[in-house]
Design a protein around this motif. Sequence first.
Motif, PDB file in Angstrom:
ATOM      1  N   GLU A  14      -1.391  -8.579  -4.636  1.00  0.00           N
ATOM      2  CA  GLU A  14      -2.748  -8.324  -4.151  1.00  0.00           C
ATOM      3  C   GLU A  14      -3.583  -7.510  -5.133  1.00  0.00           C
ATOM      4  OE1 GLU A  14      -2.374  -6.343  -0.437  1.00  0.00           O
ATOM      5  OE2 GLU A  14      -1.581  -8.082   0.633  1.00  0.00           O
ATOM      6  N   LEU A  15      -2.943  -6.519  -5.773  1.00  0.00           N
ATOM      7  CA  LEU A  15      -3.701  -5.522  -6.527  1.00  0.00           C
ATOM      8  C   LEU A  15      -3.371  -5.474  -8.013  1.00  0.00           C
ATOM      9  CD1 LEU A  15      -3.385  -2.590  -3.942  1.00  0.00           C
ATOM     10  CD2 LEU A  15      -5.300  -4.184  -4.199  1.00  0.00           C
ATOM     11  N   GLY A  16      -2.271  -6.110  -8.415  1.00  0.00           N
ATOM     12  CA  GLY A  16      -1.845  -6.022  -9.800  1.00  0.00           C
ATOM     13  C   GLY A  16      -0.752  -4.991  -9.978  1.00  0.00           C
ATOM     14  N   SER A  17      -0.254  -4.871 -11.194  1.00  0.00           N
ATOM     15  CA  SER A  17       0.838  -3.943 -11.493  1.00  0.00           C
ATOM     16  C   SER A  17       0.292  -2.576 -11.881  1.00  0.00           C
ATOM     17  CB  SER A  17       1.701  -4.487 -12.625  1.00  0.00           C
ATOM     18  OG  SER A  17       2.341  -5.687 -12.234  1.00  0.00           O
ATOM     19  N   PRO A  18       0.873  -1.511 -11.351  1.00  0.00           N
ATOM     20  CA  PRO A  18       0.382  -0.163 -11.665  1.00  0.00           C
ATOM     21  C   PRO A  18       0.804   0.286 -13.051  1.00  0.00           C
ATOM     22  CG  PRO A  18       2.270  -0.045 -10.203  1.00  0.00           C
ATOM     23  CD  PRO A  18       1.969  -1.498 -10.366  1.00  0.00           C
ATOM     24  N   ARG A  19      -0.026   1.097 -13.662  1.00  0.00           N
ATOM     25  CA  ARG A  19       0.251   1.688 -14.966  1.00  0.00           C
ATOM     26  C   ARG A  19      -0.040   3.188 -14.876  1.00  0.00           C
ATOM     27  NH1 ARG A  19       2.056  -2.679 -15.348  1.00  0.00           N
ATOM     28  NH2 ARG A  19       1.702  -4.278 -16.954  1.00  0.00           N
ATOM     29  N   ARG A  20       0.440   3.931 -15.873  1.00  0.00           N
ATOM     30  CA  ARG A  20       0.164   5.366 -15.988  1.00  0.00           C
ATOM     31  C   ARG A  20       0.452   6.099 -14.676  1.00  0.00           C
ATOM     32  NH1 ARG A  20      -2.540   6.438 -20.697  1.00  0.00           N
ATOM     33  NH2 ARG A  20      -3.519   4.639 -21.742  1.00  0.00           N
ATOM     34  N   VAL A  21       1.656   5.943 -14.194  1.00  0.00           N
ATOM     35  CA  VAL A  21       2.055   6.511 -12.903  1.00  0.00           C
ATOM     36  C   VAL A  21       2.427   7.983 -13.074  1.00  0.00           C
ATOM     37  CG1 VAL A  21       3.689   6.352 -10.996  1.00  0.00           C
ATOM     38  CG2 VAL A  21       2.871   4.257 -12.134  1.00  0.00           C
ATOM     39  N   ARG A  22       1.932   8.805 -12.159  1.00  0.00           N
ATOM     40  CA  ARG A  22       2.242  10.238 -12.209  1.00  0.00           C
ATOM     41  C   ARG A  22       2.406  10.763 -10.787  1.00  0.00           C
ATOM     42  NH1 ARG A  22      -1.200  14.833 -12.455  1.00  0.00           N
ATOM     43  NH2 ARG A  22      -3.012  13.481 -12.742  1.00  0.00           N
ATOM     44  N   VAL A  75     -14.241   8.762   3.896  1.00  0.00           N
ATOM     45  CA  VAL A  75     -12.824   8.665   3.541  1.00  0.00           C
ATOM     46  C   VAL A  75     -12.723   7.879   2.240  1.00  0.00           C
ATOM     47  CG1 VAL A  75     -11.971   8.752   5.920  1.00  0.00           C
ATOM     48  CG2 VAL A  75     -12.498   6.532   4.874  1.00  0.00           C
ATOM     49  N   PRO A  76     -11.626   8.050   1.495  1.00  0.00           N
ATOM     50  CA  PRO A  76     -11.394   7.158   0.361  1.00  0.00           C
ATOM     51  C   PRO A  76     -11.194   5.722   0.849  1.00  0.00           C
ATOM     52  CG  PRO A  76      -9.950   9.084   0.272  1.00  0.00           C
ATOM     53  CD  PRO A  76     -10.573   9.065   1.628  1.00  0.00           C
ATOM     54  N   LYS A  77     -11.594   4.764   0.043  1.00  0.00           N
ATOM     55  CA  LYS A  77     -11.442   3.360   0.414  1.00  0.00           C
ATOM     56  C   LYS A  77      -9.960   2.982   0.446  1.00  0.00           C
ATOM     57  CE  LYS A  77     -14.350   0.626  -1.427  1.00  0.00           C
ATOM     58  NZ  LYS A  77     -15.074  -0.200  -2.428  1.00  0.00           N
ATOM     59  N   LEU A  78      -9.563   2.278   1.495  1.00  0.00           N
ATOM     60  CA  LEU A  78      -8.199   1.783   1.620  1.00  0.00           C
ATOM     61  C   LEU A  78      -8.114   0.438   0.904  1.00  0.00           C
ATOM     62  CD1 LEU A  78      -5.358   2.098   2.863  1.00  0.00           C
ATOM     63  CD2 LEU A  78      -6.225   0.937   4.912  1.00  0.00           C
ATOM     64  N   LEU A  79      -7.330   0.385  -0.179  1.00  0.00           N
ATOM     65  CA  LEU A  79      -7.270  -0.801  -1.031  1.00  0.00           C
ATOM     66  C   LEU A  79      -6.136  -1.745  -0.652  1.00  0.00           C
ATOM     67  CD1 LEU A  79      -7.865   0.998  -4.443  1.00  0.00           C
ATOM     68  CD2 LEU A  79      -9.559  -0.109  -2.984  1.00  0.00           C
ATOM     69  N   GLY A  80      -5.052  -1.208  -0.122  1.00  0.00           N
ATOM     70  CA  GLY A  80      -3.926  -2.051   0.229  1.00  0.00           C
ATOM     71  C   GLY A  80      -2.906  -1.289   1.046  1.00  0.00           C
ATOM     72  N   THR A  81      -2.052  -2.020   1.758  1.00  0.00           N
ATOM     73  CA  THR A  81      -1.014  -1.411   2.583  1.00  0.00           C
ATOM     74  C   THR A  81       0.282  -2.203   2.462  1.00  0.00           C
ATOM     75  OG1 THR A  81      -1.567  -2.715   4.564  1.00  0.00           O
ATOM     76  CG2 THR A  81      -2.718  -0.607   4.270  1.00  0.00           C
ATOM     77  N   ASP A  82       1.374  -1.507   2.679  1.00  0.00           N
ATOM     78  CA  ASP A  82       2.688  -2.139   2.796  1.00  0.00           C
ATOM     79  C   ASP A  82       3.389  -1.481   3.971  1.00  0.00           C
ATOM     80  OD1 ASP A  82       5.272  -3.061   2.655  1.00  0.00           O
ATOM     81  OD2 ASP A  82       5.470  -2.811   0.490  1.00  0.00           O
ATOM     82  N   PRO A  83       3.227  -2.037   5.188  1.00  0.00           N
ATOM     83  CA  PRO A  83       3.799  -1.396   6.375  1.00  0.00           C
ATOM     84  C   PRO A  83       5.314  -1.236   6.302  1.00  0.00           C
ATOM     85  CG  PRO A  83       2.180  -3.061   6.992  1.00  0.00           C
ATOM     86  CD  PRO A  83       2.418  -3.221   5.522  1.00  0.00           C
ATOM     87  N   GLY A  84       6.005  -2.174   5.685  1.00  0.00           N
ATOM     88  CA  GLY A  84       7.461  -2.080   5.608  1.00  0.00           C
ATOM     89  C   GLY A  84       7.936  -0.843   4.871  1.00  0.00           C
ATOM     90  N   GLU A  85       7.200  -0.462   3.835  1.00  0.00           N
ATOM     91  CA  GLU A  85       7.543   0.730   3.061  1.00  0.00           C
ATOM     92  C   GLU A  85       6.692   1.937   3.441  1.00  0.00           C
ATOM     93  OE1 GLU A  85      10.001   1.085   0.923  1.00  0.00           O
ATOM     94  OE2 GLU A  85      10.658  -0.986   1.217  1.00  0.00           O
ATOM     95  N   ARG A  86       5.803   1.770   4.421  1.00  0.00           N
ATOM     96  CA  ARG A  86       4.872   2.815   4.860  1.00  0.00           C
ATOM     97  C   ARG A  86       4.045   3.343   3.672  1.00  0.00           C
ATOM     98  NH1 ARG A  86       9.649   4.295   7.596  1.00  0.00           N
ATOM     99  NH2 ARG A  86       9.963   6.052   6.179  1.00  0.00           N
TER     100      ARG A  86
END
Length: 342
Positions: A14-22, A75-86
Motif C-alpha cells: 500500500e505504502l512502499g518500503s520504509p527507509r531510514r528507520v529509527r 490529529v496526524p493523518k492516518l496513512l495505513g493500518t495493519d490490524p493483525g500486528e496492531r
Amino acid sequence: MWSQLPFGERLKAELGSPRRVRRLSSSPRSRVWRAELSGTPVVVKQLVGGPGAADGYAREAAALQIASRVDPPVVPKLLGTDPGERVLVLEHVDRQKPCEGWVVDYADALARLHAAAVADTVGSLPTWSGPPLDDIGSFLRLARTLGVVLPSGVRTELEGLVDRLAGAPGHALLHGDPCPGNDMHTSEGVRFIDFEQAALGSGITELAYLRIGFPTCWCATAPAPELLDAAESAYRSAWRTATGTEVPGDLTDACAGWLLRGDALVQRAERGVTDRLGELPDRDWEWGTATARQRLVHRLGVVSRMTAEGGGLSRLGQLAAAMRESMLTRWPALQPLPAQRP
C-alpha cells in the motif's frame, strides 16, 4: 532495526518500503519508529503487551478515522493500518515548543476534536464511564478520617451526581487522556496523539481538565484565572462554530466527578488495584509535577468554589471546603499546583 520494524507485506504494497528507520521513545504500551516512505517522513506505531493492547489499537484506529474529518486537522493523518500486528502508520508532524498561553489553542483544538463525532459514529467506540458508586464510599471514608462531619444528605447528593454523569448527554469524540504531551503544538495548530483510551461521551468531561488540574496527567498544573477563562471561552466558541449548538452538560458536575475518582491520583498502570483515597491519610506520593495530596487539595478547592452559590451540589461543596481545610491543617507544607502562566 529493520527486523524489528513491524512493516509487513500488506503495508509495503500500500505504502512502499520504509527507509531510514529509527526507534523513538514511547510508553511501555507501544513501540514507535520514525521512517521514510518515498522520502516522506512517517511515524509507525505498534500497540504491544498486555490484554488491553487489542482494545487500545481498535480505539486509536477508530478515533483517528473519526477525527480525520476535522479541518484544519487536529490529529496526524492516518496513512495505513495493519490490524493483525496492531500497527498504525501516521503522518509525521513537526512538534514545536508550546507558546505562552498554550491552553487557549489546546482548548480550541480539543473542542474541534470533540465535535468530530456525529450520529453515525455511535457504536464505533466504547461509551465513556463516569465514577462508580464505590468511589462515593471511599471519598466519604476519607472525609471521616480527616475528622470532617458529613453534611446531612451528602451521600444522596453524590449518588445523584454519579447517576447524572452516567447519563450525561453527548457523543463527543473523547481523547481519553488529553494531557500535555499528547498534544503536539505545530505551526498549523494543535494535533492530538495517543488515542488508546478514546471513547464517546460528553465533551465537558475533558473541558474540565483545565479547571480541575489535568486529573489523568503526570503534569498537573493550574492555569491563571484569566487564562482559564480565555481557554474555556475558546472551547465553547469553537464547539459552537463546529456544531451550531451550545456545549451540553454541566461543568460543575464534571469537575466533581473527577474529585471522586481516587484512581485519578495515580498513573494509568496503577489504577484499579486499590483504594487510593484510603491511602492518602497515611502516605503521600509524587506523580509528575505534584503529589497526590496536592492534587486532591486543588480539586477540593475547585469544587468548593464552583458550588459556593448553591445548586445541586451545595452539600458536596461544604464537605469539600471542610476537607481541604483539614488537609491544609494536617499538612501545612502542601503547596498549590504549579501555575500555568499566560
